[in-house]
Design an enzyme around this catalytic site. Sequence first.
Site, mmCIF file in Angstrom:
data_model
loop_
_atom_site.group_PDB
_atom_site.id
_atom_site.type_symbol
_atom_site.label_atom_id
_atom_site.label_comp_id
_atom_site.label_asym_id
_atom_site.label_seq_id
_atom_site.Cartn_x
_atom_site.Cartn_y
_atom_site.Cartn_z
ATOM 1 N N GLY A 471 51.527 -8.370 101.273
ATOM 2 C CA GLY A 471 52.201 -7.141 100.882
ATOM 3 C C GLY A 471 51.535 -5.932 101.518
ATOM 4 O O GLY A 471 52.054 -4.830 101.438
ATOM 5 N N PRO A 637 49.629 4.513 109.738
ATOM 6 C CA PRO A 637 49.315 5.432 108.637
ATOM 7 C C PRO A 637 50.202 5.233 107.408
ATOM 8 O O PRO A 637 49.749 5.445 106.288
ATOM 9 C CB PRO A 637 49.521 6.822 109.245
ATOM 10 C CG PRO A 637 50.076 6.631 110.600
ATOM 11 C CD PRO A 637 49.915 5.204 111.008
ATOM 12 N N GLN A 643 48.154 1.346 101.007
ATOM 13 C CA GLN A 643 46.966 0.632 100.531
ATOM 14 C C GLN A 643 46.091 1.550 99.679
ATOM 15 O O GLN A 643 45.579 1.146 98.636
ATOM 16 C CB GLN A 643 46.156 0.102 101.715
ATOM 17 C CG GLN A 643 46.784 -1.105 102.390
ATOM 18 C CD GLN A 643 46.825 -2.299 101.459
ATOM 19 O OE1 GLN A 643 45.795 -2.857 101.085
ATOM 20 N NE2 GLN A 643 48.004 -2.667 101.034
ATOM 21 N N LYS A 706 37.976 -0.278 110.473
ATOM 22 C CA LYS A 706 37.041 -0.596 109.389
ATOM 23 C C LYS A 706 37.696 -1.308 108.204
ATOM 24 O O LYS A 706 36.992 -1.930 107.419
ATOM 25 C CB LYS A 706 36.384 0.686 108.883
ATOM 26 C CG LYS A 706 35.309 1.238 109.815
ATOM 27 C CD LYS A 706 34.640 2.425 109.164
ATOM 28 C CE LYS A 706 33.448 2.919 109.977
ATOM 29 N NZ LYS A 706 32.906 4.155 109.382
ATOM 30 N N GLU A 710 40.471 -2.309 100.174
ATOM 31 C CA GLU A 710 39.734 -2.287 98.914
ATOM 32 C C GLU A 710 39.122 -0.942 98.565
ATOM 33 O O GLU A 710 38.811 -0.675 97.406
ATOM 34 C CB GLU A 710 38.666 -3.391 98.932
ATOM 35 C CG GLU A 710 39.343 -4.744 98.946
ATOM 36 C CD GLU A 710 38.427 -5.915 99.240
ATOM 37 O OE1 GLU A 710 37.889 -6.478 98.285
ATOM 38 O OE2 GLU A 710 38.268 -6.276 100.419
#
Length: 753
Positions: A471, A637, A643, A706, A710
């Site tokens: 997702g 972006p 995210q 990078k 999370e």
Amino acid sequence: MAEIARTRHGSSAGQPLTRRDGVLKVTGQARYAADNHPPGMLHAVLAISRIARGRVTFLDVEAARAHPGVVEVMTPANRPSLAQDPDDKSVPFSFCLDLLQTDRVRYAGQPIAVVIAETLEAATEGAALLAPRYEAEPVRVSLDGEDAFVPPAVGVGAPAEMWHGDVEAGLAAAVWRIEAIYETPPQFHNAMEPHGIVAAWDGDQLSLDMPTQGLAITQMRLAALFGIRTEDIHIRSPFIGGGFGSKLLTGPQVLGVLAARLVGRPVKLVLRREQMYGPVSHRAPTRQRLRLGATQDGALMAIHHHVRTATSRFDEFFEPSAGVTHTLYAAPAIATTNEAVRLDMGTPGFMRAPGEASGSIALESAIDEMAAACGMDPLEFRLRNYAEVEPVSGKPFSSKALRECYAEGAARFGWAGRPLAPRQMRDENGLLVGWGLGTATFPALMFQGQARAVLRRDGTGLVEAGAHDMGQGAWTALAQIAADSLGLDPERLEFRAGTSDLPDAGIAGGSAHTATAGSAIQAAGEQAIARLTELAVADPRSPLFGAGNIGVVARGGRLVRWDDENRGEAFADILARAGLAEVEGRGSAAADPLLAERYAMHAHGAVFAEVKVDPDLGQIRTTRLVGAFAAGRIINPRLVRSQYYGGMIWGVSFALHERAVLDPRTGRVMNADLAEYHVPVNADVPSLEAILVEEEDLHVNTLGIKGVGEIGITGTAGAIANAVWHATGIRTRHFPIAIEHLIHEAEASRQAG
Ligand code: MOS
């Protein structure tokens, strides 16, 4: 025209392309694992334990088997044999599994039988007829107790104790000191798609539809368990309804594979929501003690971050919550120590930012408390203690735009208008308003991955990588990298991912998937282009004859001279003249250990939160979040913002909503459903802004990526807790923050003062 401009500039990476799989998803055509129904398929339903420790003494197998539609009941008595003990962890990324090996129960929610039937309803009813009886033993599900031990390692092999400088001396010499304990609760995985599998055997060939974040590691574990070859296990995992770490490890779905073997027909097994609160891992509870000391003018002299966490009674995973303290703030003395207790719960495991999420709550709260003790603005305090090099290791950062994150986030949020003292702001309705800040950080990791790229004579390209889309947008972002690596417009690229017959592109975990699979794809594309270049520059009939490898670039389906883009020719012409249908390239990627020795590699961010608190009722709402993140090169972006939003919303959840409540008598999770286990709904989600702070990293990997999956959850919950303090003057150290905490704390401070 846009098309031409894009190919002329030669890059689809960096563009906010919409998801390649978006239409499939919104029209219901995306086929998730449980959408598959091979001919002859049966349905399996788990029966789970209602006790947390002891034995199953009776199951009414006869009653279940007699139920219309029930085909078979699988228990330890008839479960097909395995080639490997489910507690054998010799395959990398293995945790101990409960696959009906004995009548022992080691946590509530553990599978104790599987009912297989013609319909889901019959299997469900059959499972209810099992009416298990137990011999229960006393359980322990709390962090309290005197028998803590020092774990051998935390997280993935990090040392459990680290002392740098003289912490006690630093604390003793400090003018300002704080010591506080912060508690975070157990959280359970609640991806929208529960774990499921459709398993079909054909001799020793195993065909599986299942969501996984690790196609290859799943193959390895299943091969070991069943004593078959990895290449005989075919996994399709094109779409995953959320993973967050829970689908990295091979879990209770193996029972579906066993059931299919037992009955000799394809079997579908899907966990019910309640069954997610046992065998699929969870985020361990933590109790973290922070001791900080600072000079008169707010320079940190010492930090000690001590973590008590829990693991299961039979396995090992230790939430590495103190890791953030190695990285974030400069101090001459830093210590991180860990201890753990064993609980009668399933083994905890990876859950979005495992360690960083829970650890940053404690550290960011403590930093805020220290800033207040020093009488400093929390942002000013963080800048005063900004780590120019990684504090403990002394290594330079491969790049670090955290200062820019603070500046851009603060400007956007309006932080400059913040009163220093708490309980100074009210909105037009009389609600208390508070502003808080938290720093976000997550390591930039790489795993091993491979990919294959093909340029075809019809001018299209193909890239294959056994990558995973949970997702997060891998179908789109990786295809952008693939298209660029081949010098093709994304529309002319066929991208294949999500199945185990493709080159292993590495796990989708540790926020490292785009970096890992992307680097492998980039290398594969470059090799295909290099082969094409060799054909062209060696051919006197080509306008590129003699241009040499270095002098040629791939753009818009053409190879052109680097010094003169008007001189070149189409890929298709080069292949046609060479009489080739296609050229192929293969690439791989892996972490470079020398780099890790030389540089500290982390993404960073700053999250600014506004909360409003009802002064009479204690009700808390997050009303505004601004996150500014620097994570190296950004491929897409639009996806990256998404995210960050997802991470920040989980931060809201961590701060205000989410916790598993365990019954200390039975060890059962008392709120094992989405009615009682609270996660934010739309009405709980504030106005969100995510700022993508520019950062160029020349070291971290060839693409400069990078990872972003999370980091959004780190920093956010701390920022919200700090905002609650700023709104109310009440410091809350238990998460999620509840109305009763505010009321108790207010009562306590009234009595004290
Ligand atoms: Mo993540 S917890 O590595 O999916």
